[in-house]
Write a protein that holds these residues in place. Structure first.
Motif, PDB file in Angstrom:
ATOM      1  N   PRO A   1      40.282  23.875  -0.216  1.00 50.72           N
ATOM      2  CA  PRO A   1      41.508  23.077  -0.378  1.00 50.72           C
ATOM      3  C   PRO A   1      41.198  21.583  -0.252  1.00 50.72           C
ATOM      4  O   PRO A   1      40.399  21.173   0.588  1.00 50.72           O
ATOM      5  CB  PRO A   1      42.388  23.554   0.780  1.00 50.72           C
ATOM      6  CG  PRO A   1      41.875  24.918   1.119  1.00 50.72           C
ATOM      7  CD  PRO A   1      40.402  24.872   0.861  1.00 50.72           C
TER       8      PRO A   1
ATOM      9  N   ARG B   1      53.501  17.989 -13.024  1.00 50.85           N
ATOM     10  CA  ARG B   1      54.244  19.242 -13.239  1.00 50.85           C
ATOM     11  C   ARG B   1      54.216  19.644 -14.709  1.00 50.85           C
ATOM     12  O   ARG B   1      54.108  20.834 -15.038  1.00 50.85           O
ATOM     13  CB  ARG B   1      55.684  19.079 -12.748  1.00 50.85           C
ATOM     14  CG  ARG B   1      55.803  18.961 -11.229  1.00 50.85           C
ATOM     15  CD  ARG B   1      57.254  19.035 -10.774  1.00 50.85           C
ATOM     16  NE  ARG B   1      57.360  18.884  -9.329  1.00 50.85           N
ATOM     17  CZ  ARG B   1      57.733  17.758  -8.713  1.00 50.85           C
ATOM     18  NH1 ARG B   1      58.064  16.684  -9.430  1.00 50.85           N
ATOM     19  NH2 ARG B   1      57.793  17.700  -7.389  1.00 50.85           N
TER      20      ARG B   1
ATOM     21  N   LYS C   1      50.887  21.183 -15.403  1.00 51.41           N
ATOM     22  CA  LYS C   1      50.831  22.569 -14.911  1.00 51.41           C
ATOM     23  C   LYS C   1      51.568  23.502 -15.860  1.00 51.41           C
ATOM     24  O   LYS C   1      51.111  24.623 -16.138  1.00 51.41           O
ATOM     25  CB  LYS C   1      51.431  22.657 -13.511  1.00 51.41           C
ATOM     26  CG  LYS C   1      51.247  24.026 -12.857  1.00 51.41           C
ATOM     27  CD  LYS C   1      51.716  24.029 -11.405  1.00 51.41           C
ATOM     28  CE  LYS C   1      51.463  25.399 -10.772  1.00 51.41           C
ATOM     29  NZ  LYS C   1      51.917  25.438  -9.358  1.00 51.41           N
TER      30      LYS C   1
ATOM     31  N   GLU D   1      50.218  26.818 -18.080  1.00 53.28           N
ATOM     32  CA  GLU D   1      50.849  28.139 -18.025  1.00 53.28           C
ATOM     33  C   GLU D   1      51.358  28.622 -19.371  1.00 53.28           C
ATOM     34  O   GLU D   1      51.573  29.830 -19.556  1.00 53.28           O
ATOM     35  CB  GLU D   1      52.000  28.105 -17.013  1.00 53.28           C
ATOM     36  CG  GLU D   1      51.536  27.863 -15.588  1.00 53.28           C
ATOM     37  CD  GLU D   1      52.675  27.515 -14.631  1.00 53.28           C
ATOM     38  OE1 GLU D   1      52.437  27.509 -13.414  1.00 53.28           O
ATOM     39  OE2 GLU D   1      53.805  27.240 -15.111  1.00 53.28           O
TER      40      GLU D   1
ATOM     41  N   LEU E   1      44.202  24.012 -10.861  1.00 51.60           N
ATOM     42  CA  LEU E   1      45.168  24.314  -9.807  1.00 51.60           C
ATOM     43  C   LEU E   1      44.958  23.420  -8.583  1.00 51.60           C
ATOM     44  O   LEU E   1      45.930  23.007  -7.935  1.00 51.60           O
ATOM     45  CB  LEU E   1      45.071  25.790  -9.417  1.00 51.60           C
ATOM     46  CG  LEU E   1      45.535  26.771 -10.507  1.00 51.60           C
ATOM     47  CD1 LEU E   1      45.286  28.213 -10.080  1.00 51.60           C
ATOM     48  CD2 LEU E   1      47.019  26.569 -10.832  1.00 51.60           C
TER      49      LEU E   1
ATOM     50  N   THR F   1      46.676  20.041  -9.586  1.00 53.98           N
ATOM     51  CA  THR F   1      48.137  20.049  -9.658  1.00 53.98           C
ATOM     52  C   THR F   1      48.780  20.418  -8.323  1.00 53.98           C
ATOM     53  O   THR F   1      49.730  19.758  -7.879  1.00 53.98           O
ATOM     54  CB  THR F   1      48.618  21.012 -10.753  1.00 53.98           C
ATOM     55  OG1 THR F   1      48.085  22.332 -10.516  1.00 53.98           O
ATOM     56  CG2 THR F   1      48.169  20.545 -12.132  1.00 53.98           C
ATOM     57  N   GLU F   2      48.270  21.440  -7.660  1.00 55.64           N
ATOM     58  CA  GLU F   2      48.904  21.883  -6.414  1.00 55.64           C
ATOM     59  C   GLU F   2      48.710  20.884  -5.277  1.00 55.64           C
ATOM     60  O   GLU F   2      49.577  20.742  -4.418  1.00 55.64           O
ATOM     61  CB  GLU F   2      48.368  23.267  -6.033  1.00 55.64           C
ATOM     62  CG  GLU F   2      48.833  24.357  -7.002  1.00 55.64           C
ATOM     63  CD  GLU F   2      48.323  25.732  -6.630  1.00 55.64           C
ATOM     64  OE1 GLU F   2      47.605  25.849  -5.617  1.00 55.64           O
ATOM     65  OE2 GLU F   2      48.637  26.696  -7.360  1.00 55.64           O
ATOM     66  N   THR F   3      47.582  20.179  -5.279  1.00 54.20           N
ATOM     67  CA  THR F   3      47.358  19.162  -4.253  1.00 54.20           C
ATOM     68  C   THR F   3      48.367  18.033  -4.383  1.00 54.20           C
ATOM     69  O   THR F   3      49.011  17.631  -3.410  1.00 54.20           O
ATOM     70  CB  THR F   3      45.926  18.596  -4.350  1.00 54.20           C
ATOM     71  OG1 THR F   3      44.983  19.639  -4.102  1.00 54.20           O
ATOM     72  CG2 THR F   3      45.719  17.473  -3.345  1.00 54.20           C
ATOM     73  N   TRP F   4      48.543  17.524  -5.584  1.00 57.03           N
ATOM     74  CA  TRP F   4      49.376  16.341  -5.776  1.00 57.03           C
ATOM     75  C   TRP F   4      50.870  16.613  -5.571  1.00 57.03           C
ATOM     76  O   TRP F   4      51.596  15.716  -5.132  1.00 57.03           O
ATOM     77  CB  TRP F   4      49.120  15.742  -7.155  1.00 57.03           C
ATOM     78  CG  TRP F   4      47.868  14.912  -7.147  1.00 57.03           C
ATOM     79  CD1 TRP F   4      46.586  15.375  -7.176  1.00 57.03           C
ATOM     80  CD2 TRP F   4      47.776  13.495  -7.069  1.00 57.03           C
ATOM     81  NE1 TRP F   4      45.694  14.325  -7.123  1.00 57.03           N
ATOM     82  CE2 TRP F   4      46.394  13.158  -7.067  1.00 57.03           C
ATOM     83  CE3 TRP F   4      48.715  12.469  -7.013  1.00 57.03           C
ATOM     84  CZ2 TRP F   4      45.950  11.842  -7.000  1.00 57.03           C
ATOM     85  CZ3 TRP F   4      48.259  11.150  -6.968  1.00 57.03           C
ATOM     86  CH2 TRP F   4      46.903  10.855  -6.951  1.00 57.03           C
ATOM     87  N   VAL F   5      51.325  17.798  -5.877  1.00 59.34           N
ATOM     88  CA  VAL F   5      52.761  18.076  -5.698  1.00 59.34           C
ATOM     89  C   VAL F   5      53.067  18.661  -4.321  1.00 59.34           C
ATOM     90  O   VAL F   5      54.235  18.852  -3.990  1.00 59.34           O
ATOM     91  CB  VAL F   5      53.301  19.016  -6.804  1.00 59.34           C
ATOM     92  CG1 VAL F   5      53.097  18.406  -8.177  1.00 59.34           C
ATOM     93  CG2 VAL F   5      52.659  20.398  -6.724  1.00 59.34           C
ATOM     94  N   SER F   6      52.053  18.922  -3.513  1.00 60.84           N
ATOM     95  CA  SER F   6      52.278  19.510  -2.196  1.00 60.84           C
ATOM     96  C   SER F   6      52.995  18.519  -1.281  1.00 60.84           C
ATOM     97  O   SER F   6      52.861  17.292  -1.418  1.00 60.84           O
ATOM     98  CB  SER F   6      50.953  19.924  -1.548  1.00 60.84           C
ATOM     99  OG  SER F   6      50.169  18.790  -1.244  1.00 60.84           O
TER     100      SER F   6
END
Length: 256
Positions: free
Chosen positions: A74, A143, A146, A150, A171, A174-179
């Motif tokens: 992570p 977003r 991402k 998909e 992932l 994208t998931e890091t920045w929107v967390s």
């Protein structure tokens, strides 16, 4: 032109790099890629920059990208600062002299951090599509990226450049920045520490940030801002001739 391709071990990661050197080069320009990029995706920029500037141009794939080893842990909030430390080790291990940086997107953020951390180690800083703070436009662009992953075949396309690391890096980005934990991220405090002259430019229609990203460089001692009209985030691809002329003109002023 002399071409060198190799891997170097840094912090237990095998880092791929490519260097194109013109005859009698005394300066090194390092290219830092974006969040989905790698050395190959700079296309012919290494060659044309080396030829025009009479320098060595080096690009490397960050951990988890391109031909470098995978990176699946992570990402902490300071992961770009960690990448700046890796850049410093790469410069030291390869004994690069008279260094200039050209960073794009996430690579621009790494370059900004590096120039603030090690202000005496570079001679110029070229910054494209940088992120120094999180805006709603930044999150909206991520977003959308991402959603593209998909709903399209982009992962298959990117496998050509990143192999089986595509989903991990996509992932992780994208998931890091929107967390929620990442929303306090900000690197503006590095900017006043930068001593090198700066060219910061951005596409007029950059989908990942507003003028606030460039305006943050008003805090730097020597910064020139430039809008690339009619371009989006990838201005160096969309307006290649214009950007190439602007970038090379700037760097030529600061060669040693």
């Amino acid at each position: 032109m002399q071409i060198e391709e190799n891997h170097i071990l840094i912090q237990n990661s095998s880092i791929y790099y490519k260097k194109v050197t013109s005859q009698n080069a005394t300066n090194t320009l390092i290219l830092l890629h974006d969040s989905l990029g790698c050395t190959v995706l700079w296309r012919d920029w290494l060659d044309i920059l080396a030829q025009e500037l009479n320098v060595s141009v080096l690009s490397y794939d960050r951990r988890g990208y391109g031909k470098s080893s995978n990176y699946t842990v992570p990402r902490p909030i300071n992961y770009l600062e960690q990448e700046a430390q890796i850049l410093d080790e790469l410069i030291e291990k390869l004994e690069l002299k008279n260094v200039h940086l050209f960073g794009f997107s996430d690579g621009a953020s790494v370059a900004t951090i590096y120039a603030g951390m090690f202000p005496d180690k570079i001679h110029s800083l070229t910054i494209e599509g940088v992120h120094v703070l999180i805006e709603q436009e930044t999150l909206a662009g991520i977003r959308q990226a991402k959603h593209t992953l998909e709903t399209t075949q982009i992962a298959k396309v990117l496998e050509k450049y990143h192999g089986d690391k595509v989903m991990d890096l996509y992932l992780a980005w994208t998931e890091t920045w929107v967390s929620e934990s990442h929303q306090s991220w900000n690197i503006e405090h590095f900017i006043p520490q930068i001593k090198a002259p700066i060219l910061v430019f951005q596409g007029e229609f950059d989908e990942f940030g507003t003028a606030a990203q460039m305006d943050a460089f008003d805090k730097a001692p020597k910064a020139e801002k430039y809008w690339v009209l009619g371009a989006g985030h990838t201005a160096h691809k969309e307006k290649k001739e214009e950007v190439f002329e602007k970038v090379t003109s700037f760097i030529k002023q600061h060669l040693v």
